[in-house]
Each structure stands twice: as structure tokens, then as C-alpha cells.
Scaffold this motif. Structure first.
Motif, short mmCIF file in Angstrom:
data_model
loop_
_atom_site.label_atom_id
_atom_site.label_comp_id
_atom_site.label_asym_id
_atom_site.label_seq_id
_atom_site.Cartn_x
_atom_site.Cartn_y
_atom_site.Cartn_z
N ASP A 402 49.77 -47.63 -94.98
CA ASP A 402 49.72 -46.55 -94.00
C ASP A 402 50.74 -46.72 -92.89
O ASP A 402 50.67 -46.04 -91.86
N GLY A 403 51.69 -47.62 -93.08
CA GLY A 403 52.72 -47.86 -92.08
C GLY A 403 52.37 -48.89 -91.04
O GLY A 403 53.21 -49.24 -90.21
N LEU A 404 51.13 -49.39 -91.04
CA LEU A 404 50.72 -50.40 -90.06
C LEU A 404 51.45 -51.71 -90.33
O LEU A 404 51.55 -52.15 -91.48
N GLU A 405 51.97 -52.33 -89.28
CA GLU A 405 52.65 -53.61 -89.44
C GLU A 405 51.63 -54.74 -89.52
O GLU A 405 50.76 -54.88 -88.67
N ILE A 406 51.74 -55.54 -90.57
CA ILE A 406 50.90 -56.72 -90.80
C ILE A 406 51.80 -57.95 -90.71
O ILE A 406 52.97 -57.90 -91.09
N SER A 407 51.24 -59.04 -90.24
CA SER A 407 52.03 -60.27 -90.12
C SER A 407 51.31 -61.44 -90.75
O SER A 407 50.13 -61.35 -91.10
N GLY A 408 52.02 -62.52 -90.89
CA GLY A 408 51.43 -63.74 -91.43
C GLY A 408 52.39 -64.90 -91.25
O GLY A 408 53.51 -64.74 -90.75
N PHE A 409 51.94 -66.08 -91.65
CA PHE A 409 52.76 -67.27 -91.55
C PHE A 409 53.14 -67.74 -92.96
O PHE A 409 52.29 -67.89 -93.84
N TYR A 410 54.42 -67.95 -93.15
CA TYR A 410 55.03 -68.22 -94.45
C TYR A 410 55.54 -69.66 -94.46
O TYR A 410 56.47 -70.00 -93.74
N TYR A 411 54.90 -70.50 -95.27
CA TYR A 411 55.33 -71.88 -95.47
C TYR A 411 56.19 -71.91 -96.73
O TYR A 411 55.69 -71.73 -97.85
N LYS A 412 57.49 -72.14 -96.56
CA LYS A 412 58.41 -72.12 -97.70
C LYS A 412 58.37 -73.45 -98.45
O LYS A 412 58.31 -74.52 -97.83
N ALA A 413 58.44 -73.35 -99.78
CA ALA A 413 58.58 -74.56 -100.58
C ALA A 413 59.89 -75.24 -100.22
O ALA A 413 60.88 -74.57 -99.87
N PRO A 414 59.94 -76.57 -100.26
CA PRO A 414 61.18 -77.28 -99.91
C PRO A 414 62.36 -76.81 -100.76
O PRO A 414 62.21 -76.45 -101.93
N ALA A 415 63.54 -76.82 -100.15
CA ALA A 415 64.74 -76.32 -100.81
C ALA A 415 65.11 -77.10 -102.06
O ALA A 415 65.86 -76.61 -102.90
#
Length: 660
Positions: A402-415
Motif C-alpha cells: 500500500d506504499g507504506l515504508e517498512i524497515s528492518g535490519f540486514y545482517y549481510k553474510a561475510p564477503a
């Protein structure tokens, strides 16, 4: 301190003979204890325990209380199977264990004049029917203070003189949380002060002359009322308007007793600091430059300084507020992370708090408010992990349906891991909770050793983003939060480093419901799911959850006694849409869970088995709303690692699970 709060490493190896012809070949597995019920989970090789050991051994330390007369403190930490109360005499000093129970002890509060004893709460098997106990420092004797039955007792607050303790108890009928007062030195003084209706009542503070109590009545996260109660006869007077849809959180009397410092969202999107004049009942907003939730505060004994913790986009920031000048100043030198348990020493100078971050499990610190010096009291073990190797999360945002902005925390796998990485979506409970960049414990294994990226979303209904956002999933809008995860799946598909064909969803409590709901709505886009103490049908959940919680949950989820709402619950219930789940499911449940009853898991497991897809089930007879005992939590983790390896990490030519 003005007010207080109460708020066996197990190794199992069984050996069997491979066959009568090969009796010298021994097969070893990690066997469940007698308290664990296992269904569908394959044998777990003993070697797995060695593979994951250093991810199982971290332990937090959390502040419990200051000694009133000395610069010493009580903390809660674990050196065996459960967290227990420990005594720490100086920063960096030894942690002397004082309680030795099979059940965890999360908090304790000293008798606030001489520290002759402390009071703590303890339940049995996670059933949350906590009883209060007195621990005598001189001889270590422990005395039961409350009824010892199937009642919930807690929310303790000491009188100013330190001779009485107010607390809430459901002992009368199991549903209503009445207010009691006792002198813990003599349990026979226990007295019912105020009989109430509802399970959302809690004492917050005593007036300076101990004649009155400040009490909050919670109707929901969006609505609460403050009352001033006569401590002698229980007569109550509303300090705030019971008809208003306004939320009040923390509250404490000013040093002169003429006013009350509070946090409230009145005329604001966020919980902000305010002062209510008791005579006029007028609210004056304070520290209005703060544009985030004040998540906690404590008032120094002399009433001159308030310490505030502010949730700024998930990170806690510490401030000191001069109550006379009404001036706010930020505190520097505190590590970035998530703060908890703010508590002034009775010397009015030193403030204790706990703090955790992505690279540090919870530890205890103190601030000298005069010099600004920050002192670390504990340095908890990471179990062999190296802090610099742990992933710091990135704040991400995406647009929902519906266009609402949602956020979160992204833990990236090691490079060092090549190719598109598989993803675990881990959804918080509550639903009035919030994922924040704190220590993720065992989940670091999936990042560091298996190259799995992890996303912790804050779907609509999460706290920390204003009261409008909190209410966007209420009642018949429940499935909108599930669609927020559908939009996250779309976002994952746009990321070149992520593999949208290998996604697992997991969560606990309300996050468990979300896991099941996402599994029914988006099964074709998932590889697997792990539901921990999740709701499978709101109709049956509301019928069977403990009575002291039921009305509070109806405000959030809807009232199942309304035919229209009951029909909506039936239509969207994961149990009634279970035939849509076409991926493997792992369900984890505590046998004594008073919040989400065992029946919610059992009915879901039996129904999903009909889909002819793998279903794993783990139930602990001696646990409640999540596993608190290390041995049980270890076995849950071993099984989860096996599940992830088998059902998420399968390859379709999309890269390697091995680091370069």
C-alpha cells in the motif's frame, strides 16, 4: 533508588552398534533429555555440538539492583543451565553466585535501606506463575513470601522508608491483578490493598511520605490510565482521563510529591517525557526536542536528575534531565547499543544500566553523573567468538503493498562467501515489539559459518515508529503485516547478492504466528519455516491463553466473541490454511506456555503432516514461552542447524556455501 523492579551445559551421547556383525563400529548422536519430546527430527550427530560450540557458549549479564549502602550490585547471569542472581562487589570483580535453582532468576531487588535481604521472583517450568521469595544475605536462607499456588506475583516497588513492598497478584481468581502490600521481613503482614478488575494493573511508585501509590492500569499498548491510590485503604483517584486513548508508560513521584514524571504519547506520536501536577492534573511536556520514544527513565533519590534512555532508530541514547532547570543534556562515552535497567544508586551520583550490541552480549555499566566517567562492571564471554568478526547490521527500507515504508535490519553474510546468498527472515514477537541492532547470539553461526544473510523486519504494528504505525495491524488489518513480508520477498528478489529461491522465515510468539501466516500466503516463495511458540488460530488462542492476559490481547487482536471477528479469525487462521504450506516446517513449543498454549502447536503439527511435507516438532515439558534452560536451547539450536542445512542450503547452481 526510588523504585525497584522485579520485573548445566548438558551433553547427551548415546552409543549403539551398527549391526551384530560390526559391533566395533559405534554411532554417536546427541540424544534429547527426558523433558524433550521429539517428532520427525532425524538423529543429530554428536560432531555437530563441536561444530557449533562457540556459538552456544555466550552469556549475558544484566543489572538487577544496587546495594543501598555500598558501591556493590546484584546482576543476573548464567554459569550453569540457567540465569541466577550474582553479587558483584566492584567493577570487573568476581561474580559470586547467590541462587542455585533449576529455574532461571531474571531479577532481584535489595531491601533499600541496609541491604539485609533481597526479593526475587521464580516460576516453575516457564509457567509464569511467579512467586516472590526473600533471600537473607547473612545466612543465605530463602523464604517464600507469596501464596505458592497458580498465581502470578510481581511488579514490585519499595516504599520510600524501605519497610514495605507493593506488588501485583492474580491469586484471588487468576484473572485480576490486585494490589498487595507487605513487609518482606514478615510475610504475615501481607495485605490486599486494592481489588481490581483486569490483568493490566501495576504499582509504579510510592509518594515520598509513603501515603500514596502511583498505579497504572494498562488496557492496551495504546491506552492506559494513571491512578493515585491511598496506600492505607486502596481508594483510588484518576490522575489521567480514563476515557482518553492515551498511553502512559513509566511514572514516578517528584521529590516533593506534588507531581509525577511520566512518559506518554498524549498529543504526540511518540512516548515523550512529561510532568503531571497532582493537584491540577495538568500535563506539561518536557524535553520536547526529543523526536523518538523515551523507552525508560529513573529519578535519582534526591529528585534532582532524571536519566532517560531514548530509542533513536533502534539505537539507545542516554540523556540526563535537570528537574529544576528543566534542561536536557546528552551523555557521551556510552557504547552504541540497546540500553536497559536504568537505576540510580542512593548516592544520587552513579547510574547503572545494561547494554547490548551486535558485537557484544549484554553487560553492566555505570555512569558517574558528576564526572561523566563510564565504568564497565562486567565483561561477559562471547564463547570463543571474536567481536570484530561479528556482523554489524544495515538499516534497510522497502515499500509495502500500500506504499507504506517498512524497515528492518540486514545482517549481510561475510564477503568471503561466493554467489547469491540464502536468506533467513526473522520476525519479532509482540506484536508490539521491535527488532533492534542487538546481539543475535547463536544466529551468528548462520552468518559466519553457513553464509546465510539474515533480515530482521519491523512490520506494521511494531513499536518505535510512532503510535499510528503501532495500530496499523489491529483487528481485521492483521494480514496487512503479513503482506509487509511479501513486499520484503519482492525486495530480496531485487538484490543481486541474495538468492530469492532460498528463503526461510522464522519467528517466536507473534513472530511464530507471522511465520505460519507467511507460510500459508507465500509458500511458493519459501524453502522452509521455523515456528517458535506461534499462534495457529486466534480463536483457540484467545480461548486458551491465561485469563489474566485475555482481555489485553483482545484489544490488540480482536474479540473472538464478536461473530464477525471470529469469522475473520477462522478465515485467516494458519491452521485453516495449512494445506497451502508446501515447504518443510519446524515447530518448537514449551509444554507449560501460559501465553501461547501447547494446543496451538499440536494442532498445527497434526494438520501440516497431512501435506506430506517434512514436519519437525520439538516440545520441552519443562519450558514455557520459549526455552530458558541452556540444555534445551542447545538441543533446539542443534536441530535448527540440521533443518537449515537440509532444507535451506540445498544448491541449484547458485553459488557455494563454502567461503573462498
Amino acid at each position: 533508588m526510588r523504585h525497584a523492579r522485579l520485573l548445566l551445559v548438558l551433553s547427551f551421547v548415546t552409543a549403539g552398534l551398527a549391526s551384530p556383525q560390526a559391533q566395533n563400529k559405534v554411532s554417536t548422536v546427541i540424544a534429547p533429555t527426558e523433558n524433550l519430546v521429539v517428532d520427525g527430527i532425524p538423529a543429530i550427530p554428536a560432531s555437530l555440538a563441536d561444530d557449533v560450540r562457540r556459538y552456544n557458549e555466550s552469556r549475558p549479564a544484566n543489572f538487577a539492583d544496587w546495594h543501598p549502602a555500598r558501591r556493590e550490585m546484584l546482576i543476573s547471569t548464567r554459569f550453569g543451565n540457567t540465569a541466577q542472581v550474582h553479587h558483584v562487589k566492584l567493577p570487573g570483580g568476581a561474580r559470586t553466585q547467590l541462587t542455585f535453582f533449576n529455574e532461571p532468576i531474571a531479577g532481584a531487588t535489595f531491601e533499600p535501606v541496609q541491604g539485609r535481604y533481597f526479593v526475587f521472583g521464580k516460576d516453575v517450568g516457564g509457567n509464569e506463575f511467579a512467586q516472590l521469595y526473600r533471600y537473607d544475605v547473612a545466612d543465605g536462607r530463602i523464604t517464600l513470601l507469596t501464596d505458592g499456588g497458580r498465581s502470578q506475583n510481581g511488579g514490585t516497588v519499595w516504599s520510600t522508608k524501605g519497610d514495605r513492598l507493593a506488588y501485583g497478584s492474580t491469586r484471588r481468581n487468576g484473572a485480576d491483578r490486585d494490589l498487595y502490600v507487605m513487609n518482606p521481613a514478615d510475610p504475615k503482614t501481607d495485605k490486599l490493598v486494592m481489588q481490581v478488575a483486569g490483568g493490566g494493573w501495576q504499582a509504579l511508585d510510592w509518594s515520598p511520605d509513603d501515603s500514596r501509590l502511583l498505579v497504572v492500569e494498562f488496557a492496551s499498548i495504546a491506552k492506559s490510565t494513571l491512578w493515585v491510590v491511598d496506600a492505607a485503604n486502596g481508594q483510588k483517584t484518576a490522575l489521567t482521563n480514563p476515557a482518553e486513548d492515551v498511553s502512559y508508560g513509566a511514572g514516578v513521584f517528584s521529590a516533593d510529591g506534588r507531581g509525577v514524571y511520566v512518559t506518554t504519547d498524549k498529543d504526540s506520536e511518540f512516548q515523550r517525557l512529561g510532568y503531571i501536577d497532582v493537584a491540577t492534573k495538568q500535563l506539561t511536556p518536557l524535553a520536547t526536542d526529543l523526536k523518538w520514544d523515551v523507552e525508560g527513565f529513573d529519578l535519582a533519590q534526591d529528585g534532582k536528575t532524571l536519566a532517560l534512555s531514548v530509542n533513536e532508530a533502534g539505537i539507545s541514547k542516554l540523556y540526563l534531565f535537570d528537574t529544576a532547570a528543566r534542561r536536557l543534556r546528552p551523555v557521551t562515552g556510552v557504547p552504541n547499543g540497546v540500553l536497559g535497567a536504568l537505576s540510580w544508586h542512593r548516592n544520587n551520583r552513579e547510574l547503572a544500566f545494561s547494554i547490548a550490541s551486535a558485537r557484544s552480549t549484554s553487560d553492566v555499566y555505570s555512569l558517574d553523573a558528576t564526572s561523566g566517567a563510564v565504568t564497565r562492571w562486567t565483561e561477559s564471554e562471547l564463547g570463543g567468538l571474536v567481536a570484530s568478526d561479528l556482523s554489524e547490521p544495515e538499516l534497510i527500507r522497502w515499500k509495502s503493498f500500500d506504499g507504506l515504508e517498512i524497515s528492518g535490519f540486514y545482517y549481510k553474510a561475510p564477503a568471503r562467501f561466493t554467489g547469491k546468498r540464502p536468506v533467513i527472515i526473522n520476525i519479532h514477537g509482540g506484536p508490539e515489539g521491535q527488532s533492534r541492532p542487538s546481539f543475535i547470539g547463536r544466529n551468528n553461526y548462520f552468518l559466519n559459518e553457513q553464509g546465510v544473510s539474515i533480515i530482521y523486519p519491523n512490520v506494521r504494528g511494531s513499536v518505535g515508529f510512532g503510535k499510528t504505525f503501532v495500530g496499523l495491524d489491529n483487528g481485521m488489518k492483521r494480514e496487512d503485516s503479513v503482506k509487509d513480508i511479501g513486499a520484503l520477498l519482492d525486495w530480496i528478489a531485487t538484490r543481486p547478492e541474495l538468492d530469492a529461491t532460498r528463503v526461510m522465515v522464522t519467528g517466536g510468539s507473534y513472530g511464530g504466528y507471522m511465520t505460519l501466516a507467511v507460510s500459508t500466503m507465500y509458500s511458493s516463495r519459501l524453502r522452509a519455516a521455523v515456528d517458535v511458540v506461534g499462534i495457529s488460530n486466534f480463536n483457540t488462542f484467545l480461548k486458551n491463553t491465561e485469563s489474566y492476559r485475555r482481555d489485553l490481547r483482545r484489544v490488540e487482536y480482536g474479540d473472538e466473541r464478536d461473530p464477525k471477528m471470529a469469522a475473520f479469525f477462522d478465515r485467516m487462521a494458519p491452521i485453516n490454511n495449512a494445506q497451502k504450506i508446501a515447504h518443510p516446517l519446524f515447530v518448537v513449543q514449551g509444554g507449560n506456555d501460559p501465553r501461547v498454549p501447547l494446543s496451538e502447536a499440536e494442532q498445527m503439527v497434526e494438520r501440516v503432516k497431512q501435506n506430506q511435507k517434512p514436519v519437525w516438532y520439538l516440545m520441552a515439558k519443562d519450558e514455557g514461552h520459549g526455552f530458558a534452560k541452556k540444555g534445551n536451547a542447545d538441543f533446539q539450536f542443534y536441530a535448527t542447524v540440521m533443518f537449515v542445512r537440509r532444507y535451506l542450503l540445498e544448491q541449484d547452481g547458485a553459488g557455494s556455501n563454502q567461503p573462498r
